[in-house]
Write a protein that holds these residues in place. Structure first.
Motif, mmCIF file in Angstrom:
data_model
loop_
_atom_site.group_PDB
_atom_site.id
_atom_site.type_symbol
_atom_site.label_atom_id
_atom_site.label_comp_id
_atom_site.label_asym_id
_atom_site.label_seq_id
_atom_site.Cartn_x
_atom_site.Cartn_y
_atom_site.Cartn_z
ATOM 1 N N ASP A 61 0.825 -1.213 0.000
ATOM 2 C CA ASP A 61 0.000 0.000 0.000
ATOM 3 C C ASP A 61 0.859 1.263 0.000
ATOM 4 O OD1 ASP A 61 0.988 -0.211 2.552
ATOM 5 O OD2 ASP A 61 -0.943 0.014 3.564
ATOM 6 N N ARG A 62 2.140 1.109 -0.375
ATOM 7 C CA ARG A 62 3.054 2.255 -0.422
ATOM 8 C C ARG A 62 3.340 2.650 -1.863
ATOM 9 N NH1 ARG A 62 8.124 0.829 3.146
ATOM 10 N NH2 ARG A 62 8.661 0.307 1.025
ATOM 11 N N PHE A 63 3.497 3.946 -2.068
ATOM 12 C CA PHE A 63 3.765 4.493 -3.392
ATOM 13 C C PHE A 63 4.925 5.467 -3.301
ATOM 14 C CE2 PHE A 63 -0.647 3.319 -3.360
ATOM 15 C CZ PHE A 63 -0.918 2.858 -4.640
ATOM 16 N N LYS A 73 28.796 4.259 -13.663
ATOM 17 C CA LYS A 73 28.892 3.066 -12.817
ATOM 18 C C LYS A 73 27.724 2.982 -11.840
ATOM 19 C CE LYS A 73 33.837 2.271 -12.971
ATOM 20 N NZ LYS A 73 35.051 2.068 -12.170
ATOM 21 N N GLY A 74 26.582 3.437 -12.261
ATOM 22 C CA GLY A 74 25.413 3.366 -11.398
ATOM 23 C C GLY A 74 24.381 4.383 -11.815
ATOM 24 N N ALA A 75 23.252 4.322 -11.149
ATOM 25 C CA ALA A 75 22.158 5.248 -11.454
ATOM 26 C C ALA A 75 21.934 6.152 -10.244
ATOM 27 C CB ALA A 75 20.891 4.482 -11.778
ATOM 28 N N PHE A 76 21.753 7.422 -10.506
ATOM 29 C CA PHE A 76 21.431 8.382 -9.458
ATOM 30 C C PHE A 76 19.924 8.398 -9.320
ATOM 31 C CE2 PHE A 76 25.384 9.615 -11.448
ATOM 32 C CZ PHE A 76 26.223 9.732 -10.352
ATOM 33 N N GLU A 77 19.440 8.108 -8.128
ATOM 34 C CA GLU A 77 18.002 8.012 -7.898
ATOM 35 C C GLU A 77 17.553 9.053 -6.890
ATOM 36 O OE1 GLU A 77 16.884 3.342 -8.496
ATOM 37 O OE2 GLU A 77 17.346 4.002 -6.470
ATOM 38 N N ASN A 78 16.405 9.633 -7.179
ATOM 39 C CA ASN A 78 15.716 10.515 -6.237
ATOM 40 C C ASN A 78 14.308 9.976 -6.069
ATOM 41 O OD1 ASN A 78 17.742 12.648 -5.846
ATOM 42 N ND2 ASN A 78 17.439 12.990 -8.029
ATOM 43 N N HIS A 79 13.852 9.893 -4.819
ATOM 44 C CA HIS A 79 12.544 9.323 -4.508
ATOM 45 C C HIS A 79 11.715 10.318 -3.700
ATOM 46 C CE1 HIS A 79 14.452 5.403 -5.330
ATOM 47 N NE2 HIS A 79 15.413 5.798 -4.538
ATOM 48 N N VAL A 80 10.435 10.327 -3.974
ATOM 49 C CA VAL A 80 9.484 11.073 -3.160
ATOM 50 C C VAL A 80 8.334 10.127 -2.837
ATOM 51 C CG1 VAL A 80 7.915 13.047 -3.048
ATOM 52 C CG2 VAL A 80 10.093 13.273 -4.282
ATOM 53 N N PHE A 81 8.057 9.958 -1.561
ATOM 54 C CA PHE A 81 6.957 9.086 -1.152
ATOM 55 C C PHE A 81 5.633 9.806 -1.365
ATOM 56 C CE2 PHE A 81 10.682 7.394 0.810
ATOM 57 C CZ PHE A 81 10.536 6.032 0.604
ATOM 58 N N LEU A 82 4.636 9.052 -1.801
ATOM 59 C CA LEU A 82 3.332 9.610 -2.172
ATOM 60 C C LEU A 82 2.227 8.940 -1.374
ATOM 61 C CD1 LEU A 82 3.751 9.210 -6.051
ATOM 62 C CD2 LEU A 82 4.087 11.332 -4.753
ATOM 63 N N THR A 83 1.109 9.639 -1.285
ATOM 64 C CA THR A 83 -0.093 8.988 -0.780
ATOM 65 C C THR A 83 -0.718 8.211 -1.937
ATOM 66 O OG1 THR A 83 -1.573 10.810 -1.370
ATOM 67 C CG2 THR A 83 -0.531 10.907 0.832
ATOM 68 N N LYS A 84 -1.589 7.311 -1.612
ATOM 69 C CA LYS A 84 -2.294 6.545 -2.646
ATOM 70 C C LYS A 84 -3.058 7.495 -3.566
ATOM 71 C CE LYS A 84 -5.811 3.032 -3.291
ATOM 72 N NZ LYS A 84 -6.845 2.214 -2.707
ATOM 73 N N GLU A 85 -3.686 8.505 -2.983
ATOM 74 C CA GLU A 85 -4.472 9.467 -3.765
ATOM 75 C C GLU A 85 -3.583 10.257 -4.722
ATOM 76 O OE1 GLU A 85 -6.505 7.946 -0.437
ATOM 77 O OE2 GLU A 85 -4.678 9.152 -0.350
ATOM 78 N N GLN A 86 -2.423 10.699 -4.252
ATOM 79 C CA GLN A 86 -1.492 11.417 -5.132
ATOM 80 C C GLN A 86 -1.085 10.532 -6.307
ATOM 81 O OE1 GLN A 86 1.450 12.268 -1.972
ATOM 82 N NE2 GLN A 86 1.565 14.340 -2.810
#
Length: 180
Positions: A61-63, A73-86
């Motif tokens: 239930d996580r987004f 030599k790798g991937a730069f990742e940025n993450h933002v946690f969201l609500t289900k509605e978003q």
């Protein structure tokens, strides 16, 4: 919440039999979980052309929305946690990347999804993933090995392939496969 990291991974495609063999060898058959990746891009697929992946991943239930830019030599990742509605709103109507990632300004829409039935286990100095990917009425299998050290991880990955008699097959990113 915003989070950044560098992802160093090695991967190869495998056939169903090798996937099942490894699943049983590591006793992971009862630990499979589903994560669905929803891929976004511009109408001209500008992000994909520039080795940028933009996805929302649903795991339980996580987004979270992730922006991934491939490096040497790798991937730069940025993450933002969201609500289900978003997440549902973004999948339905698209969004502007600047709303979540200040250095990128594109209007994007949902393009494709991929269901990834995944298991993972610690392995040597990294984490081993066995994936079954379903998309566009296709099923593919792959091994991924995530590490913190590129050189060490590369040696361990190829030793793993040798141990299980796996021929290395260069694979495209999941996003590239799903967006075709």
């Amino acid at each position: 919440m915003f989070k950044s990291n560098i992802e160093i991974e090695f991967k190869t495609a495998v056939d169903k039999e090798k996937y099942l063999e490894m699943l049983h060898h590591f006793n992971l058959q009862d630990n499979i979980f589903l994560q669905t990746n929803y891929y976004f891009d511009t109408k001209d697929l500008e992000l994909n052309k520039n080795d940028i992946v933009l996805r929302i991943r649903k795991k339980g239930d996580r987004f979270k929305v992730t922006l991934k830019k491939q490096g040497e030599k790798g991937a730069f990742e940025n993450h933002v946690f969201l609500t289900k509605e978003q997440a549902e709103e973004m999948i339905k109507n698209g969004f502007n990347t600047k709303d979540y990632f200040k250095d990128l300004d594109y209007d994007v829409t949902f393009k494709a999804s991929l269901d990834n039935y995944r298991v993972s286990t610690p392995y040597l100095n990294g984490k081993l993933f066995l994936d079954r990917c379903d998309y566009h009425e296709k099923t593919e299998y792959e091994i991924e090995f995530e590490v913190d050290n590129y050189e060490e991880g590369e040696i361990e990955f190829f030793e793993l392939l040798k141990q299980f008699d796996v021929t290395f097959v260069k694979t495209k990113r999941k996003s590239e496969r799903a967006l075709k």
